[in-house]
Design an enzyme around this catalytic site. Structure first.
Site, PDB file in Angstrom:
ATOM      1  N   ARG A   8       1.389  -1.412  -0.320  1.00 24.43           N
ATOM      2  CA  ARG A   8      -0.091  -0.316   0.095  1.00 24.43           C
ATOM      3  C   ARG A   8       0.840   0.922  -0.342  1.00 24.43           C
ATOM      4  O   ARG A   8       0.857   2.429  -0.933  1.00 24.43           O
ATOM      5  CB  ARG A   8      -1.056  -0.033   1.322  1.00 24.43           C
ATOM      6  CG  ARG A   8      -2.139  -1.232   1.085  1.00 24.43           C
ATOM      7  CD  ARG A   8      -3.115  -0.618   1.894  1.00 24.43           C
ATOM      8  NE  ARG A   8      -2.923  -1.291   3.388  1.00 24.43           N
ATOM      9  CZ  ARG A   8      -2.416  -2.921   3.768  1.00 24.43           C
ATOM     10  NH1 ARG A   8      -3.286  -3.625   2.548  1.00 24.43           N
ATOM     11  NH2 ARG A   8      -2.150  -3.247   4.252  1.00 24.43           N
ATOM     12  N   GLU A  41       3.938 -10.132  15.610  1.00 27.40           N
ATOM     13  CA  GLU A  41       3.376 -10.747  16.487  1.00 27.40           C
ATOM     14  C   GLU A  41       2.983 -12.761  16.670  1.00 27.40           C
ATOM     15  O   GLU A  41       3.592 -13.225  17.601  1.00 27.40           O
ATOM     16  CB  GLU A  41       1.489 -10.616  15.768  1.00 27.40           C
ATOM     17  CG  GLU A  41       0.579 -10.312  17.541  1.00 27.40           C
ATOM     18  CD  GLU A  41      -0.679 -10.084  16.871  1.00 27.40           C
ATOM     19  OE1 GLU A  41      -1.093  -9.610  16.708  1.00 27.40           O
ATOM     20  OE2 GLU A  41      -1.560 -10.482  18.300  1.00 27.40           O
TER      21      GLU A  41
HETATM   22  P1  AMP Z   1       2.590  -2.035  12.445  1.00 27.35           P
HETATM   23  O1  AMP Z   1       4.098  -2.369  11.811  1.00 27.35           O
HETATM   24  O2  AMP Z   1       2.391  -2.859  13.588  1.00 27.35           O
HETATM   25  O3  AMP Z   1       2.817  -0.676  12.422  1.00 27.35           O
HETATM   26  O4  AMP Z   1       2.099  -2.243  10.678  1.00 27.35           O
HETATM   27  C1  AMP Z   1       1.092  -1.414   9.563  1.00 27.35           C
HETATM   28  C2  AMP Z   1       1.363  -2.234   8.914  1.00 27.35           C
HETATM   29  O5  AMP Z   1      -0.094  -3.056   8.702  1.00 27.35           O
HETATM   30  C3  AMP Z   1       1.150  -1.090   7.452  1.00 27.35           C
HETATM   31  O6  AMP Z   1       1.970  -1.863   6.211  1.00 27.35           O
HETATM   32  C4  AMP Z   1      -0.191  -1.733   7.329  1.00 27.35           C
HETATM   33  O7  AMP Z   1      -0.920  -1.511   5.672  1.00 27.35           O
HETATM   34  C5  AMP Z   1      -0.867  -3.164   8.187  1.00 27.35           C
HETATM   35  N1  AMP Z   1      -1.515  -2.466   9.237  1.00 27.35           N
HETATM   36  C6  AMP Z   1      -2.204  -2.982  10.321  1.00 27.35           C
HETATM   37  N2  AMP Z   1      -2.929  -2.412  11.727  1.00 27.35           N
HETATM   38  C7  AMP Z   1      -3.477  -1.920  10.344  1.00 27.35           C
HETATM   39  C8  AMP Z   1      -5.132  -1.267  10.476  1.00 27.35           C
HETATM   40  N3  AMP Z   1      -5.466  -1.054  12.140  1.00 27.35           N
HETATM   41  N4  AMP Z   1      -5.935  -1.226   9.484  1.00 27.35           N
HETATM   42  C9  AMP Z   1      -5.350  -1.306   7.531  1.00 27.35           C
HETATM   43  N5  AMP Z   1      -3.656  -1.670   7.921  1.00 27.35           N
HETATM   44  C10 AMP Z   1      -3.087  -1.339   8.904  1.00 27.35           C
END
Ligand code: AMP
Length: 176
Positions: free
Chosen positions: A61, A98
């Site tokens: 994305r 996770e």
């Molecule tokens: P993080 O590494 O936990 O910051 O997760 C970020 C990545 O996971 C990004 O590439 C987002 O596209 C996806 N992501 C995680 N949580 C969500 C959410 N609630 N809604 C949409 N995309 C998410």
């Protein structure tokens, strides 16, 4: 400041991909010409005087706005991808998710020591994937790094910003 038009056009999908997750679906922003223009123009205003030479988009994305912004900034665009997708020699960075470990890659000739790099992804949750991307980009010893997300999740005890300990500047357009 949160842009009401973007907030109104962002789709929330409850319980995707697993129960309990409120998925912020940026496809509804990407498909709407006005939303896409607002996002790219706002980011251009933030970064136009920073001397950015490369925008790194995080798969997948982060490719959409990352590439549009790179074009507008007159910068190059670099793909940060999941393992096995890039055809030439790569540098890699592994990180804990996770459930289990994940790895990301960038072509070894994609960034050099003269670059000022902006890393971009759609959304900041825990910050784990962007921290891995930042660590990977730093292997190339660029002049400076910046980080941007369209959306920053601030609820549910999340504080993704806190994982970035160094002086890398972080901007987000929507805090939800
Ligand atoms: P993080 O590494 O936990 O910051 O997760 C970020 C990545 O996971 C990004 O590439 C987002 O596209 C996806 N992501 C995680 N949580 C969500 C959410 N609630 N809604 C949409 N995309 C998410």
């Amino acid at each position: 400041m949160n842009n009401e038009y973007l907030l109104k056009n962002l789709r929330n999908v409850p319980d995707f991909p697993i129960p309990g997750i409120q998925f912020k679906d940026v496809s509804t922003l990407y498909k709407d010409s006005k939303s896409l223009r607002i996002i790219v123009n706002e980011l251009y205003d933030i970064y136009k005087n920073k001397g950015i030479t490369k925008v790194v988009g995080i798969e997948s994305r982060g490719f959409v706005v990352g590439a549009a912004l790179a074009y507008k900034l007159g910068a190059g665009f670099v793909m940060c991808r999941k393992p096995g997708k890039l055809p030439a020699e790569t540098r890699k960075e592994s990180y804990m998710k996770e459930y289990g470990k994940d790895t990301i890659e960038i072509h070894t000739d994609a960034i050099n020591e003269k670059d000022v790099v902006l890393l971009h992804d759609d959304l900041l949750a825990t910050g784990g994937s962007m921290l891995a991307a930042l660590n990977l980009v730093k292997q190339f010893k660029p002049v400076k790094t910046y980080i941007n997300f369209i959306i920053e999740l601030t609820g549910e005890g999340l504080n993704g910003r806190a994982v970035f300990h160094d002086d890398t500047e972080i901007t987000t357009l929507l805090r939800i």
